[in-house]
Design an enzyme around this catalytic site. Structure first.
Site, PDB file in Angstrom:
ATOM      1  N   HIS A   1       0.820  -1.196   0.000  1.00 12.42           N
ATOM      2  CA  HIS A   1       0.000   0.000   0.000  1.00 12.42           C
ATOM      3  C   HIS A   1       0.862   1.257   0.000  1.00 12.42           C
ATOM      4  O   HIS A   1       1.250   1.747   1.061  1.00 12.42           O
ATOM      5  CB  HIS A   1      -0.908  -0.007   1.236  1.00 12.42           C
TER       6      HIS A   1
ATOM      7  N   HIS B   1      -4.242   3.112  -3.366  1.00  9.81           N
ATOM      8  CA  HIS B   1      -4.424   2.597  -2.007  1.00  9.81           C
ATOM      9  C   HIS B   1      -3.687   1.284  -1.789  1.00  9.81           C
ATOM     10  O   HIS B   1      -2.839   1.190  -0.912  1.00  9.81           O
ATOM     11  CB  HIS B   1      -5.914   2.415  -1.687  1.00  9.81           C
TER      12      HIS B   1
ATOM     13  N   HIS C   1     -27.041 -16.486  25.090  1.00 11.88           N
ATOM     14  CA  HIS C   1     -25.928 -16.224  26.002  1.00 11.88           C
ATOM     15  C   HIS C   1     -25.097 -17.470  26.322  1.00 11.88           C
ATOM     16  O   HIS C   1     -24.112 -17.368  27.043  1.00 11.88           O
ATOM     17  CB  HIS C   1     -26.453 -15.622  27.310  1.00 11.88           C
TER      18      HIS C   1
END
Lengths: 685, 685
Positions: free
Chosen positions: B29, B264, B480
């Site tokens: 990059h 980029h 949960h």
């Protein structure tokens, strides 16, 4: 009509039902229902249109309780309005096999839109439901036929407001200008650790304004029903922004411990319950009391909802005469069936076709099927060019004012927000007219784990397009190379994890992902090119596992997935030529689907008498179920050109062969050598 | 001194190094390094104090590149300032076994503070580093001894700004009033999908203001070095708020594609590189060029850092004379050794002691050891009373102005922000003077998976106190109840997953977690009470697995963890009395630690010739490694009183015995019956 006695009675009925149910269960959260009963009453009775006798009516208003621990509020409302949820169901709150579990579960309870409780999820699902409405309206509404115009309402608390997923979803909703979304923030200043000031001193309204939301504040959420009504009405008027109404309430309103953490997650004490009931004009000695006038008022509202549905049905019938195809399309979508013959569009490949990365093969599938499956809505968490999730002619789902697309667009720009993407997709799927598919790197599906789990638990047909699936991504290195990810999601119930080896297997993965109405899928796809296998077909691959290379005299079975299947086929030659071992190769793109085949079939794929070795370039955890020995990567990867990285870890034909030889040697003396498919007992499902 | 030619030269050297390295690697990059070179130059050369010859000096300023994909920026800086990172290392960018991997890895590269790249993590680590500084200063600084006063600087981009984890961390940092934290937002309007306006139109500065941050905006981040300097200087003046400087830059500054997504994530094309170099006054034909005056300037700054360290060392020596104990404490902490004899404080238990939930046992450990391990900093994601993470006399880590604690406090109120909690703990651990422990429900460690993975990858000694570890939590239900979670984290390299069965095992888990300097731990703890085992001792349990019940004539081995070990011991009686089968029981609180024992020991625990069956009330995935058959829960749980839920899934002595009998029967004819400890080949580590 001004609010009066019966409104107060209704509100206090909700409160006392929540008090009684949590007390009887000796478990649960009375505080939120007691604090939010007033807004729930106003919202459900003054604003929401729904028919309790048909909780699936498309154009119903959607309600999401993001602070799902307060579910007794929702269960009480469902009961009072006449959904198929009895007073006995309320008495069975939090008991095994009841339809009133500890947190709301969409799949099991009529009237529950999405499964909530894990904080932030419901809020983000609500964004997805609102996307679903906006998209469906844009596709199907026509002049004179405002078929789809429902609102999505969501309650959320401080816990949801703190969760990152909700921040991501709120930023997304603001960007998308979802005026059909109205969220009510229960500003009660209490979370489990006590006063929110110990950890949460930000300005929540200002934050939502920064996201582009319309915000309102009702300062007395405990009593001021008129102000609540005015705020919701005002929110409905703002069409180009989602609305957030901050509602300051007293948690556990009426309890001696009101306004404290003491009423959050524990039932009220017996004497407190008595004083609450006395204060509210209820008989302190009686439990689960519903005054008839409360039933009457709510049933009256429900019958208006039933009438609204009937009217809608007539409108839809008339629509069918003018817009026959659209009518047929929407009718079909609601059954969750796909259009007939769609599967003929799936690409198929010959072994002589050029090698292609499975992320590109996935793109070819999307390109081929998007026309015949109009409910398919793709997207990516800001990795469009890497995930290959966008067909060429795709239009972005965007608010028209930005000039970048419109709400009929079928490509979502989720931004770098993996967790919200997953939860928004759950909401889109729950809306009922969309099959969402969303891309990110496989490694970052982990960021979304909380929502992916709920895709499974709540039976949403959501497709995760998870590219860059291994060390095969190369240079980005260990921070981006999944090792544990497939084991994680293979351990998740009701999730199909696909790792196709070539073109036909990629098409098979989509076939199963799209036709499994109750099961989400993760498609683990490569960055690097893969050759097409000799033996692969869609028909074989949709069994989850099949023989990719047979040898009747084999002394070894290799069981592999994705990019390693081709390597195994090369290893066959090495094993034969250098070691005299004849080898079978099994391609196993989806263990969950393979598990669902007959034992006879599974034993034909991984037979008795031959040692099996799995080959997958990630954690070996779980492969013992399909093999005697495992070759994998039980460590982090490395940054470098991918072929170099494969070599470093000996994922080469020679490296596989070496371990294959050791496996054959090791099992020589074991009699009988059973296939791992044979088990002593069956697992409970 | 005004900025001049040499500054410009330095900035363009950084840019061209990034261009050359990404081109040579054919990957990487360049855009972010080219855009952020100016601010990096100003920050490193004007503000930061560090000694490249000793990257571990405590009081160095910390730098975090949260947009870690731009790491060539950081590698270039490290090289130019004289860290042990050569020009050849830059040429080896993104190659196998280099110290310049595709994203910065703290463990492998000198001068890299934390491992970044997965977006949002570095930003949140920076909050943790700032917490580390504030806490260490509050504990050790004395009048005249401003020992610890470093700043933490962080660069982050749009991707980080979109991630929920960064939102959570930013809200936390604002609440904590961390004036020592300065974050620079690279506002370049580009993310992978192109212009950020397609998904990210919120007002980022306003959002940070809502969190309580001080914000600044530098409009010309490409050229206006004076403005950058002024902004950072102003940020340093604000002591009671973290600062966010929005820096508008041009990504890929200098490239023909500057300001677009084209720069980029892909190297520049050859002709573009030539024009960049020509534009910057560099020879277009030469690569990896560093003008001597750039080295000279940066080495001069580095030598000032070395002098600063020397001065600090003298101060610290003087401090040692006045504050002997504190000096000794800090000196010891920096070695990461624990105080001698600390382990004598660990609670031990007899079988006759009353049954206690392991979350309470964990609390007893914390109560017993917090005094002797002053670097231990506990906390919870808003589940203090449920996680039992707070010792009685704990003081909260809070900004003094709130009156709720102070920075010397050792209890963190993370709020409902699991992901940020984990990443903040990674940062706290990386600071070097703290061992962080943080609580949430085991199920919600999954929300933090992205950061937990980096605890492992970057070798941080972080302790996850994960209570409510199974269906044994009861009424909260499937939303949960973890099922897949232990499989997930057992598949994660360099992670110890502990699931202790009783008091001694809980103490053993803490012993290992605290003494493993390079490995994080997850302690999976029960909500429900557990009896103490007959045979458990700390010494036995720290082997990861041991025989909890021996029988020389056994026909079956049960291998179990946590709450199911007690059930297995009860099943022994049923198996003997009702089925005539003598049974051994192995308690296996931590498979990773067990794996590290000698083969001889492991075979003594799970011997040849006896079939073994695992018993754990969650996904069976992975248990094939330690058993021939597996009894688990490969589905979601249920909401109800926990004993009822256990019964529903047949996790009872009888249910275990039934499957034990089937296992014995099934393996009767297999000869030789090898222990699963025996493998055909060794896994690569």
């Amino acid at each position: 009509m001004p609010y009066g006695k019966v409104d107060e009675l209704a509100i206090n009925t909700i409160r006392t039902l929540a008090v009684d149910a949590t007390f009887k269960a000796n478990s649960g959260h009375p505080g939120a229902p007691m604090g939010m009963a007033p807004v729930a009453h106003v919202l459900f009775n003054k604003f929401m249109t729904f028919n309790p006798k048909n909780p699936n009516w498309l154009n119903r208003d959607r309600f999401v309780l993001s602070n799902g621990h307060g579910c007794m509020l929702q269960y009480a409302l469902l009961h009072l309005f006449g959904y198929a949820l009895t007073i006995d169901d309320l008495k069975n709150f939090r008991q095994v096999d009841s339809i009133t579990p500890g947190h709301p579960e969409a799949h099991d309870t009529p009237g529950i839109e999405v499964t909530t409780g894990p904080l932030g999820q419901g809020f983000s699902n609500a964004v997805g439901l609102a996307v679903g409405q906006a998209h469906t309206a844009a596709v199907f509404n026509k002049p004179g036929f405002d078929l789809v115009n429902n609102y999505t309402y969501c309650f959320f608390g401080d816990g949801c407001a703190m969760e990152g997923i909700a921040s991501e979803a709120a930023s997304t909703a603001g960007h998308l200008q979802l005026g059909n979304l109205i969220c009510i923030y229960d500003d009660n200043h209490i979370s489990i650790d006590g006063d929110t000031k110990i950890a949460f001193t930000e300005d929540v309204m200002k934050r939502f304004e920064a996201y582009g939301w319309h915000t309102l504040w009702v300062k007395d959420g405990d009593n001021d029903l008129e102000a609540i009504e005015a705020a919701i009405a005002k929110a409905k008027e703002v069409k180009d922004k989602p609305s957030m109404i901050k509602l300051t309430t007293t948690i556990g309103f009426g309890s001696k411990l009101q306004g404290t953490g003491g009423v959050h997650g524990n039932p009220l004490k017996s004497d407190d319950i008595k004083q609450v009931k006395a204060k509210f004009g209820f008989d302190p000695e009686k439990t689960f009391v519903v005054p008839q006038e409360v039933y009457d008022m709510y049933h009256e509202h429900a019958s208006q909802g039933a009438a609204a549905e009937q009217e809608w049905n007539q409108l839809f019938e008339k629509y069918g005469k003018e817009y026959k195809d659209l009518h047929a399309d929407l009718t079909r979508r609601l059954t969750r069936d796909l259009p007939e013959g769609w599967q003929n569009k799936l690409p198929t490949y010959k072994p002589t076709d050029p090698a292609v990365a499975s992320r590109k093969l996935s793109e070819s599938v999307l390109e081929a099927i998007h026309d015949v499956i109009p409910e398919l809505v793709s997207g990516s968490a800001d990795l469009t060019g890497s995930n290959n999730t966008r067909w060429k002619k795709a239009v972005d789902f965007q608010p028209p004012s930005l000039g970048l697309g419109d709400y009929s667009g079928r490509y979502m720009r989720y931004g770098v927000r993996e967790h919200a993407m997953a939860a928004i997709m759950n909401g889109m799927s729950a809306y009922g007219t969309i099959i969402p598919a969303g891309g990110t790197f496989l490694n970052f599906v982990s960021y979304a784990a909380g929502a992916v789990r709920l895709s499974s638990l709540s039976h949403q047909r959501v497709i995760y397009i998870a590219t860059h699936d291994s060390i095969g991504l190369g240079e980005d290195g260990p921070t981006h190379q999944p090792v544990e990810t497939l084991a994680h999601f293979r351990a998740l119930p009701n999730m199909m994890v696909w790792r196709p080896a070539d073109g036909n297997e990629t098409s098979a993965a989509y076939y199963m992902a799209l036709t499994s109405k109750q099961t989400p899928s993760i498609l683990a796809l490569t960055r690097q090119n893969l050759p097409h296998l000799e033996c692969s077909t869609i028909e074989r691959a949709i069994k989850g596992g099949y023989v990719a290379h047979e040898d009747q005299e084999a002394g070894l079975t290799l069981v592999s997935t994705g990019s390693e299947v081709g390597l195994c086929l090369e290893a066959v030659k090495v094993l034969k030529e250098q070691h005299g071992i004849k080898t079978r190769v099994v391609s196993m793109p989806c263990v969950e689907v393979f598990d669902a085949q007959s034992k006879e079939y599974r034993l034909s794929v991984i037979p008795d008498g031959i040692p099996a070795m799995s080959v997958e370039v990630m954690s070996t955890l779980g492969w013992e179920k399909y093999s005697h020995e495992q070759f994998g990567l039980n460590r982090f990867g490395a940054s470098g050109p991918y072929k170099e990285v494969y070599k470093k870890f000996e994922f080469t034909p020679e490296g596989i062969a070496k371990r294959g030889v050791a496996t054959v040697e090791f099992y020589k003396d074991v009699k009988p050598l059973r296939s791992p498919i044979n088990r002593a007992f069956t697992q409970l499902i």
